[in-house]
Motif scaffolding. Structure first.
Motif, mmCIF file in Angstrom:
data_model
loop_
_atom_site.group_PDB
_atom_site.id
_atom_site.type_symbol
_atom_site.label_atom_id
_atom_site.label_comp_id
_atom_site.label_asym_id
_atom_site.label_seq_id
_atom_site.Cartn_x
_atom_site.Cartn_y
_atom_site.Cartn_z
ATOM 1 N N SER A 30 -7.397 -5.990 0.660
ATOM 2 C CA SER A 30 -8.229 -5.671 2.076
ATOM 3 C C SER A 30 -9.115 -7.073 2.444
ATOM 4 O O SER A 30 -9.983 -7.214 2.710
ATOM 5 N N LYS B 97 -12.812 -11.759 6.961
ATOM 6 C CA LYS B 97 -12.801 -12.542 8.571
ATOM 7 C C LYS B 97 -14.036 -11.696 9.146
ATOM 8 O O LYS B 97 -14.231 -11.585 10.290
ATOM 9 N N ILE B 98 -14.112 -9.779 8.324
ATOM 10 C CA ILE B 98 -15.147 -9.185 9.486
ATOM 11 C C ILE B 98 -17.251 -9.803 9.144
ATOM 12 O O ILE B 98 -17.631 -9.597 9.888
ATOM 13 N N ASN C 141 -17.080 -12.334 11.744
ATOM 14 C CA ASN C 141 -17.530 -12.940 12.312
ATOM 15 C C ASN C 141 -18.384 -11.877 13.476
ATOM 16 O O ASN C 141 -17.935 -10.630 12.949
ATOM 17 N N LYS D 20 -17.603 -9.192 17.393
ATOM 18 C CA LYS D 20 -17.456 -8.392 17.845
ATOM 19 C C LYS D 20 -17.639 -7.605 17.583
ATOM 20 O O LYS D 20 -16.917 -6.774 19.165
ATOM 21 N N PRO E 43 -9.051 -10.472 2.194
ATOM 22 C CA PRO E 43 -9.464 -11.803 3.224
ATOM 23 C C PRO E 43 -10.227 -11.253 3.965
ATOM 24 O O PRO E 43 -10.428 -11.442 5.061
ATOM 25 N N LYS E 44 -9.396 -10.031 4.452
ATOM 26 C CA LYS E 44 -10.160 -8.434 5.383
ATOM 27 C C LYS E 44 -11.428 -8.628 6.125
ATOM 28 O O LYS E 44 -12.271 -8.624 7.183
ATOM 29 N N HIS E 45 -12.041 -8.338 4.595
ATOM 30 C CA HIS E 45 -13.146 -8.453 4.625
ATOM 31 C C HIS E 45 -14.464 -9.517 4.913
ATOM 32 O O HIS E 45 -15.369 -9.535 5.228
ATOM 33 N N ASP F 21 -11.746 -10.513 18.642
ATOM 34 C CA ASP F 21 -12.072 -10.434 17.688
ATOM 35 C C ASP F 21 -12.080 -12.537 17.086
ATOM 36 O O ASP F 21 -11.538 -13.148 17.347
ATOM 37 N N HIS G 214 -16.931 1.844 4.866
ATOM 38 C CA HIS G 214 -17.341 0.333 4.528
ATOM 39 C C HIS G 214 -18.651 0.392 3.785
ATOM 40 O O HIS G 214 -18.775 -0.455 2.800
#
Length: 277
Positions: free
Chosen positions: A67, A73-74, A77, A80, A69-71, A277, A148
């Motif tokens: 995950s 992105k978050i 951003n 959001k 790459p998702k971290h 997002d 988280h």
């Protein structure tokens, strides 16, 4: 987009590269770009970067590692979670509920893209006990925050490991230097290389910890605080709607979650809009 993170990262990289290039020539400070090559050392990379990644991989489950790459992105951003969007939506829901009853909110719930918000609305539409509704939603927030915290902890773990392996590399370089200090056999020729490895590994460890992993962990915790705030607003708003509170009073109560400057801005900009997002 998280502009401050990008600006800070670029500035830190720029300053450290400039520091590597500066040198004194005949008493005058001069920039020599070729000096950057002095700070590239394969042995130091393998010891510091390689071992740090290896320890992180060994310390956390594959699901969390996948995950990453998702971290990012978050982390990048920052728009959001918009508290004002939820305050305005809850105020509108309160108005609908007072006019048409709680059952009329089911259609509104189906329009929500936020799963937590949709779940919260459906809990009161189904006429659940107010204490149970608050308990379910608060438990959801606590579990989310724990997840988280685990993610941020992964980057904090890497931040603590990197300097340690920097010191390991320093010891490796010093040991090699001492082993090769046989002047009669020409061992002095490797002293500079070994000492360079000893010092550069410490440099790499500091860079990884304070320029890479620490900022990521800090930004992820900031995103968590923003999401928790939005969900707390939803919980308070939903339970107030279930209790039949006046929409105007509800909005005033929910605005207390915001800083005074944000409250004043909401009065002049009108309805908040949910960021994409």
């Amino acid at each position: 987009m998280n502009i401050t993170y990008l600006i800070g990262s670029v500035m830190a990289t720029g300053f450290i590269l400039l520091g590597m290039m500066f040198t004194s020539v005949d008493g005058a400070m001069t920039v020599v770009p070729s000096q950057v090559a002095n700070f590239f050392d394969p042995s130091s990379i393998m010891i510091t970067v390689g071992c740090t990644l290896a320890v992180v991989i060994a310390s956390f489950p594959a699901k969390m590692l996948k995950s990453m790459p998702k971290h990012f992105k978050i982390m990048l951003n920052t728009k959001k979670f918009n508290p004002m969007y939820y305050i305005e939506e809850l105020t509108e829901l309160a108005t609908v509920a007072r006019k048409n009853g709680l059952l009329a909110l089911e259609e509104k719930a189906n329009q929500q893209q936020d799963p937590f918000f949709k779940q919260a609305i459906m809990l009161i539409v189904d006429a659940n006990d107010p204490d149970k509704v608050r308990g379910i939603l608060n438990n959801d927030i606590e579990c989310m925050s724990c997840r988280h915290d685990d993610v941020a902890g992964m980057y904090e773990k890497a931040s603590s490991v990197a300097p340690a392996f920097g010191m390991v590399g320093t010891l490796v370089g010093l040991i090699n230097m001492l082993k090769n200090m046989n002047m009669d056999a020409g061992g002095s020729s490797s002293i500079g290389t070994d000492m360079g490895t000893a010092l550069i590994t410490t440099l790499y460890g500091c860079i990884l910890a304070h320029m890479v992993f620490n900022p990521i962990a800090s930004n992820l915790r900031s995103r968590d605080e923003e999401e928790v705030l939005c969900k707390m607003i939803i919980v308070e708003g939903i339970t107030s709607i279930q209790a039949g509170e006046n929409p105007k009073f509800l909005k005033e109560k929910l605005l207390t979650f915001m800083a005074q400057k944000q409250r004043d801005a909401s009065m002049t900009t009108g309805k908040g809009k949910k960021s994409k997002d």
